[in-house]
Scaffold this motif. Sequence first.
Motif, short mmCIF file in Angstrom:
data_model
loop_
_atom_site.label_atom_id
_atom_site.label_comp_id
_atom_site.label_asym_id
_atom_site.label_seq_id
_atom_site.Cartn_x
_atom_site.Cartn_y
_atom_site.Cartn_z
N PRO A 128 29.96 50.24 18.25
CA PRO A 128 29.52 50.09 19.71
C PRO A 128 30.44 50.02 20.69
O PRO A 128 31.55 49.00 20.66
N PRO A 129 30.27 50.73 21.74
CA PRO A 129 31.43 50.86 22.95
C PRO A 129 31.05 49.72 23.83
O PRO A 129 30.15 48.99 23.77
N ILE A 130 32.35 49.39 24.46
CA ILE A 130 32.29 48.18 25.70
C ILE A 130 31.20 48.34 26.68
O ILE A 130 30.31 47.42 27.00
N GLU A 131 30.74 49.52 26.92
CA GLU A 131 29.81 50.06 27.88
C GLU A 131 28.48 49.38 27.48
O GLU A 131 27.66 48.93 28.24
N THR A 132 27.99 49.52 26.11
CA THR A 132 26.88 49.07 25.62
C THR A 132 26.96 47.69 25.76
O THR A 132 25.74 47.02 26.01
N VAL A 133 28.05 47.01 25.29
CA VAL A 133 28.02 45.54 25.27
C VAL A 133 27.78 45.23 27.01
O VAL A 133 26.95 44.04 26.86
N ALA B 183 27.57 43.98 17.71
CA ALA B 183 27.28 44.11 19.30
C ALA B 183 26.66 42.75 19.74
O ALA B 183 27.01 42.18 20.95
N ALA B 184 25.78 42.36 19.04
CA ALA B 184 25.03 41.19 19.39
C ALA B 184 25.70 40.07 19.53
O ALA B 184 25.80 39.01 20.40
N LYS B 185 26.90 39.83 18.63
CA LYS B 185 27.77 39.14 18.63
C LYS B 185 28.47 38.89 20.04
O LYS B 185 28.82 37.89 20.57
N ALA B 186 28.95 40.16 20.48
CA ALA B 186 29.73 40.21 21.73
C ALA B 186 28.88 39.82 22.94
O ALA B 186 29.41 39.41 23.95
N ILE B 187 27.70 40.42 22.92
CA ILE B 187 26.75 40.28 23.90
C ILE B 187 26.63 38.71 24.02
O ILE B 187 26.80 38.40 25.47
N LYS B 188 26.21 38.11 23.21
CA LYS B 188 26.00 36.58 23.27
C LYS B 188 27.25 35.92 23.95
O LYS B 188 27.28 35.02 24.61
N GLU B 189 28.25 36.20 23.08
CA GLU B 189 29.48 35.62 23.65
C GLU B 189 30.01 35.84 25.06
O GLU B 189 30.43 34.80 25.76
N PHE B 190 30.11 36.91 25.48
CA PHE B 190 30.37 37.35 26.76
C PHE B 190 29.40 36.83 27.98
O PHE B 190 29.90 36.25 29.13
N ALA B 191 28.10 36.94 27.47
CA ALA B 191 27.08 36.35 28.63
C ALA B 191 27.18 34.93 28.62
O ALA B 191 26.93 34.32 29.61
N PHE C 298 33.51 37.49 12.90
CA PHE C 298 34.49 38.89 13.34
C PHE C 298 33.21 39.63 13.89
O PHE C 298 32.07 39.66 13.53
N SER C 299 33.79 40.50 15.01
CA SER C 299 33.02 41.49 15.87
C SER C 299 33.92 42.55 16.02
O SER C 299 35.19 42.22 16.43
N VAL C 300 33.55 43.80 15.81
CA VAL C 300 34.50 44.79 16.36
C VAL C 300 33.74 45.81 17.37
O VAL C 300 32.68 46.31 17.25
N ILE C 301 34.20 45.87 18.39
CA ILE C 301 33.89 46.74 19.56
C ILE C 301 34.83 47.82 20.11
O ILE C 301 36.20 47.82 19.96
N THR C 302 34.40 48.89 20.36
CA THR C 302 35.15 50.25 20.43
C THR C 302 35.52 50.65 21.96
O THR C 302 34.55 50.69 22.78
#
Length: 379
Positions: free
Chosen positions: A66-71, A97-105, A132-136
Amino acid sequence: MNKFSIKTKIYFGEGSLSRLSELNYKKVMVITDPFMVKSGTIKKITEQLEKGSVEYIVFDEIVPDPPIETVVVGVNKMMEFKPEAIVALGGGSAIDAAKAIKEFALKITKTDDVYFIAIPTTSGTGSEVTSFSVITDKEKNIKYPLVSDSLLPNEAILDPELVKTVPNFITADTGMDVLTHSLEAYVSTKSNDFTDALAEKSIKLVSDYLLRAYKDGNNTEAREKMHSASCLAGMAFNEASLGLNHGIAHGIGGKLHIAHGRTNSILLPHIVEYNADLTGYTNCEYSNAAIRYANVAKILDLPCSNVRTGVKSLINWIVKLQKEMNMPRTLKECGKDINEINNSIDAIAESALVDGCTITNPRVPNKNEIIKILNIISN
């Protein structure tokens, strides 16, 4: 003083998706990928939510790596809908992606935590129980790992029904990812009695059930056991971390875009050999990693008259497993041009040296040693 803890509640076995109908949350955001919607799998989730009279939206724009833009798009959707809970449905990419979305929101809105449920549809990443979460970053071809206990899901639902339709080649890739997670956690410099127990059980389940799941996707027992193996491995490496195998694999994924599990599989026998470091050792002077690999051979009832034999048996068993599942064993066999591979080797080696996973590898590598491994697996 050491600490071991498991935050995530785990619901598993046939029919475990019914857990979604029991939720006490009235607004839920489902995060998934387009295939889950197109295939109709999403209905198995939404039907349960509807039984519980839950208002929901589906964000289905997640793609592999998942790219940063999608997040960013997902963060905006979450801030607009204001869900009480998130349900991530899919493989490692959807859950990451869900982890990153939740974290940043939550950081942007500075609101209370949102309940997080992860539902894996592959038996591989263990992301449903990891921090862990990996974003591209697609432009720079770089993968950014996020690490925080706040990324841990509150619940994981492991329903074998969701993995029965997974193609056999993906079953192979994800299954070898599970094995890599377990072996790396087992020889990690941060391993302990608790992570060892989880890793050992995961390895045994892979040995007993991966080929069965590969050969017959409708084998419910095999699918359920591989789901458990993946989750157990995730719990092990969440505490013990990983090693050089993943350190290199992250770089290969960023530069050459080969499936993560497949990359781990290609590297695995060579990393075991490197970490064991049998060259020059007498029977009384084996490394701790070599001794641990030999113990795995014993667990799997492989030939193990001494440490050296045990390590060799483990490597041979890994290769045999790859062959039985028709897996590629070099980067070239993955369809990559040898010039593209060669031009990426230096950068991959550099990134592996600074990768967070490499820190807990049992043997400290240098750049030339990593380049040697990359040359071996190239063609």
